[in-house]
Scaffold this active site. Structure first.
Site, PDB file in Angstrom:
ATOM      1  N   ARG A 162     -17.319  16.173  17.048  1.00 19.92           N
ATOM      2  CA  ARG A 162     -17.403  15.980  18.622  1.00 19.92           C
ATOM      3  C   ARG A 162     -17.534  14.439  18.836  1.00 19.92           C
ATOM      4  O   ARG A 162     -18.053  13.680  17.773  1.00 19.92           O
ATOM      5  CB  ARG A 162     -18.278  16.762  19.367  1.00 19.92           C
ATOM      6  CG  ARG A 162     -19.701  16.743  18.532  1.00 19.92           C
ATOM      7  CD  ARG A 162     -20.628  17.556  19.361  1.00 19.92           C
ATOM      8  NE  ARG A 162     -21.781  17.906  18.781  1.00 19.92           N
ATOM      9  CZ  ARG A 162     -22.940  17.092  18.482  1.00 19.92           C
ATOM     10  NH1 ARG A 162     -22.747  15.664  18.898  1.00 19.92           N
ATOM     11  NH2 ARG A 162     -23.960  17.242  17.852  1.00 19.92           N
TER      12      ARG A 162
ATOM     13  N   GLU B 225     -23.896  16.989   7.055  1.00 20.18           N
ATOM     14  CA  GLU B 225     -22.866  17.973   7.826  1.00 20.18           C
ATOM     15  C   GLU B 225     -21.789  17.103   8.563  1.00 20.18           C
ATOM     16  O   GLU B 225     -22.174  15.714   8.577  1.00 20.18           O
ATOM     17  CB  GLU B 225     -23.841  18.795   8.924  1.00 20.18           C
ATOM     18  CG  GLU B 225     -24.544  17.811  10.082  1.00 20.18           C
ATOM     19  CD  GLU B 225     -25.404  18.342  10.916  1.00 20.18           C
ATOM     20  OE1 GLU B 225     -25.402  19.993  10.780  1.00 20.18           O
ATOM     21  OE2 GLU B 225     -25.942  17.987  11.823  1.00 20.18           O
TER      22      GLU B 225
ATOM     23  N   VAL C  62     -23.923  11.705  20.744  1.00 18.31           N
ATOM     24  CA  VAL C  62     -25.013  11.070  21.880  1.00 18.31           C
ATOM     25  C   VAL C  62     -24.937   9.654  21.782  1.00 18.31           C
ATOM     26  O   VAL C  62     -24.913   8.599  22.347  1.00 18.31           O
ATOM     27  CB  VAL C  62     -26.441  11.874  21.918  1.00 18.31           C
ATOM     28  CG1 VAL C  62     -27.105  11.109  22.770  1.00 18.31           C
ATOM     29  CG2 VAL C  62     -26.198  13.188  21.941  1.00 18.31           C
TER      30      VAL C  62
ATOM     31  N   GLU D  37     -31.224  24.281  -0.132  1.00 17.92           N
ATOM     32  CA  GLU D  37     -30.957  22.914  -0.348  1.00 17.92           C
ATOM     33  C   GLU D  37     -31.962  22.126  -0.719  1.00 17.92           C
ATOM     34  O   GLU D  37     -32.976  22.453  -0.555  1.00 17.92           O
ATOM     35  CB  GLU D  37     -29.894  22.372   0.624  1.00 17.92           C
ATOM     36  CG  GLU D  37     -29.197  21.050   0.242  1.00 17.92           C
ATOM     37  CD  GLU D  37     -28.643  20.635   1.668  1.00 17.92           C
ATOM     38  OE1 GLU D  37     -27.349  20.749   1.577  1.00 17.92           O
ATOM     39  OE2 GLU D  37     -29.058  19.809   2.300  1.00 17.92           O
TER      40      GLU D  37
ATOM     41  N   GLY E  79     -27.667  20.516  15.192  1.00 16.22           N
ATOM     42  CA  GLY E  79     -28.790  19.597  16.323  1.00 16.22           C
ATOM     43  C   GLY E  79     -30.164  19.766  15.764  1.00 16.22           C
ATOM     44  O   GLY E  79     -31.229  19.677  16.488  1.00 16.22           O
TER      45      GLY E  79
ATOM     46  N   ASN F 274     -20.198  16.427  12.519  1.00 18.82           N
ATOM     47  CA  ASN F 274     -20.387  16.771  13.665  1.00 18.82           C
ATOM     48  C   ASN F 274     -18.819  16.678  14.400  1.00 18.82           C
ATOM     49  O   ASN F 274     -18.342  15.434  14.523  1.00 18.82           O
ATOM     50  CB  ASN F 274     -21.320  15.885  14.751  1.00 18.82           C
ATOM     51  CG  ASN F 274     -22.769  16.239  14.073  1.00 18.82           C
ATOM     52  OD1 ASN F 274     -23.490  15.713  13.857  1.00 18.82           O
ATOM     53  ND2 ASN F 274     -23.002  17.777  13.993  1.00 18.82           N
TER      54      ASN F 274
ATOM     55  N   LYS G 144     -31.983  26.277   5.405  1.00 14.96           N
ATOM     56  CA  LYS G 144     -31.206  26.091   6.631  1.00 14.96           C
ATOM     57  C   LYS G 144     -30.257  27.367   6.891  1.00 14.96           C
ATOM     58  O   LYS G 144     -29.749  28.088   6.420  1.00 14.96           O
ATOM     59  CB  LYS G 144     -30.075  24.995   6.477  1.00 14.96           C
ATOM     60  CG  LYS G 144     -30.536  23.513   6.067  1.00 14.96           C
ATOM     61  CD  LYS G 144     -29.660  22.672   5.829  1.00 14.96           C
ATOM     62  CE  LYS G 144     -29.871  21.125   5.587  1.00 14.96           C
ATOM     63  NZ  LYS G 144     -29.047  20.304   5.359  1.00 14.96           N
TER      64      LYS G 144
END
Length: 455
Positions: A303, A299, A306, A200, A164, A301, A158
């Site tokens: 924000r 992870e 969607v 990972e 995204g 996000n 990664k």
């Protein structure tokens, strides 16, 4: 409450934020590129400012142009939506340094969670389960090979600064790792300006489940249930539903508690999402099932997501309004100690892409007929006569269906998909019609490999 709000985004999410702002009596200001001048969000704002050409680097990622628009219009706050500058810590700092209100988490939280390795380490320290992986970047290929041997194949390679679904590769052995490491590192340097790579453990059969959190103005962090996001193509989501059909009441308690701990670990404020992988429980040599191995932190996000509308239906709230209230220093509209989810909701992302290979298919919208009915909501960025250009994400609209039960929602969704007419750009509505008849999906026992098995 904030009195004037500049929306630093476009399309359906800009239109969505503007709708809530106007309902609350907040003056809504749009910024737009030359390519988007005729889109609905521009017409629906109280004021709109042209900030540059179609290239997003010269418009929606142009911090100077956006800040100049805020100053010229007397905006009091900036809402970044998702994508573009929404997780740009430096932009958040600049907004606040300029005396404006940032509708989102503070820059330190964005920075802390923006690097996947740093985020993993923070979560592990906070008692949030993380998958076996590196605690420092794999500095070179030899370090990656050594780490993979310790973790055990297969491994996920990664980009530490990625997001995204971008900047990831799977290696089943050392030969594949040597190829994927160079590929991911080069991509990360080109896309994110940071070639740091994380190794990972990769789990072939997993479910992708996330928890919506909200950091309140008084410092508390609350969890607003989970969303199932396992219907994906190229590691990017197509369908989300809440609650997840894979999460038992016992697992839900632990999953939501871990998400709250994750938010508290970085002093989180405003809306955010803690993303996790659900893996089949592994039995030890004595036949017992370890209780901490059924989900891992993926992870955070920092924000609005969607897929936030499915949570809005299940909890009966407007997440954009809650964001604005937190940013204004106000209490939420709900009682944090008496959250009562009800019903079920599913969201489908209507993209301008072909329904088989999922390749972009922009074009002029010649026909646009949205479905209607009980439990049907459409958050759209386009309408008839608009042009879907190749400059931005292919998302045209989100079809959100709610109901008392999952079975009821699935039947309503089939009718809604059949009634959604889009002519002009290619679209993935035929894929959703196929998915809603797929027995694996209808059973609820699906994982992130479902789309590849359908193809």
């Amino acid at each position: 409450m904030i009195e004037s709000l500049l929306v630093a985004n476009r399309g359906e999410i800009a239109r969505r934020i503007i709708r809530t702002a106007k309902r609350l009596g907040i003056r809504a200001i749009a910024v737009h590129s030359e390519a988007d001048a005729d889109l609905p969000f521009v017409a629906e704002a109280d004021e709109a400012v042209l900030i540059g050409p179609a290239n997003p680097a010269l418009s929606y990622r142009n911090t100077e142009a956006i800040l100049a628009a805020a100053k010229a219009t007397g905006a009091q706050a900036i809402h970044p939506g998702y994508g573009f500058l929404s997780e740009n810590a430096e932009f958040a700092r600049t907004v606040e340094a300029g005396g404006l209100i940032w509708v989102g988490p503070d820059a330190d939280a964005i920075t802390a969670m923006g690097d996947k390795i740093n985020a993993r380490n923070l979560m592990a320290a906070a008692g949030v389960p993380v998958a076996p992986g590196t605690t420092d970047p794999a500095a070179d290929l030899d370090a990656a090979v050594t780490a993979a041997a310790e973790i055990g194949y297969p491994v996920m390679v990664k980009a530490a600064a990625g997001g995204g679904g971008m900047g990831m590769g799977v290696a089943v052995d050392e030969a594949a790792l040597r190829t994927e490491y160079d590929k991911v590192r080069a991509f990360a340097e080109r896309m994110f300006g940071d070639g740091s790579v994380l190794i990972e453990r990769y789990f072939p059969r997993v479910r992708h489940v996330e928890v919506q959190i909200l950091g309140l103005a008084d410092g508390r962090v609350v969890a607003l249930g989970e969303r199932e996001c396992s219907v994906q193509r190229r590691n990017q989501k197509l369908v989300e539903e809440s609650p997840s059909p894979a999460v038992s009441p016992e697992l839900r308690v632990r999953l939501l508690a871990a998400a709250v701990r994750a938010g508290e670990a970085v002093g989180y404020r405003n809306a955010g999402t803690v993303e996790c992988l659900l893996v089949p429980r592994q039995r030890d040599s004595e036949g017992d099932v370890p209780g901490s191995e059924d989900f891992f932190f993926l992870e955070m996000n920092t924000r609005l997501q969607v897929e936030h509308p499915v949570t809005e239906y299940v909890y009966g709230i407007d997440l954009v309004e809650e964001q604005l209230r937190v940013a204004s220093g106000l209490a939420p509209t709900f009682d944090p100690d008496a959250l009562t989810p009800a019903g079920h909701a599913i969201e489908m992302r209507i993209n301008a892409e072909d329904p088989k290979r999922f390749l972009p298919g922009p074009g002029v919208v010649k026909t646009w007929v949205e479905p209607a009915g009980v439990g049907v909501r459409v958050d759209s960025g386009y309408t008839e006569g608009n042009t879907v250009t190749p400059f931005y994400d292919s998302l045209m609209a989100k079809l959100i269906i709610s109901g008392a039960t999952r079975d009821e929602v699935l039947e309503r969704a089939k009718e809604a998909v059949a009634g959604f007419q889009v002519v002009g750009p290619k679209n993935n509505l035929p894929f959703f019609a196929e998915l809603l008849d797929n027995e694996e999906f209808r059973s609820g026992a699906y994982d992130t490999g479902i789309v590849s098995r359908m193809r």
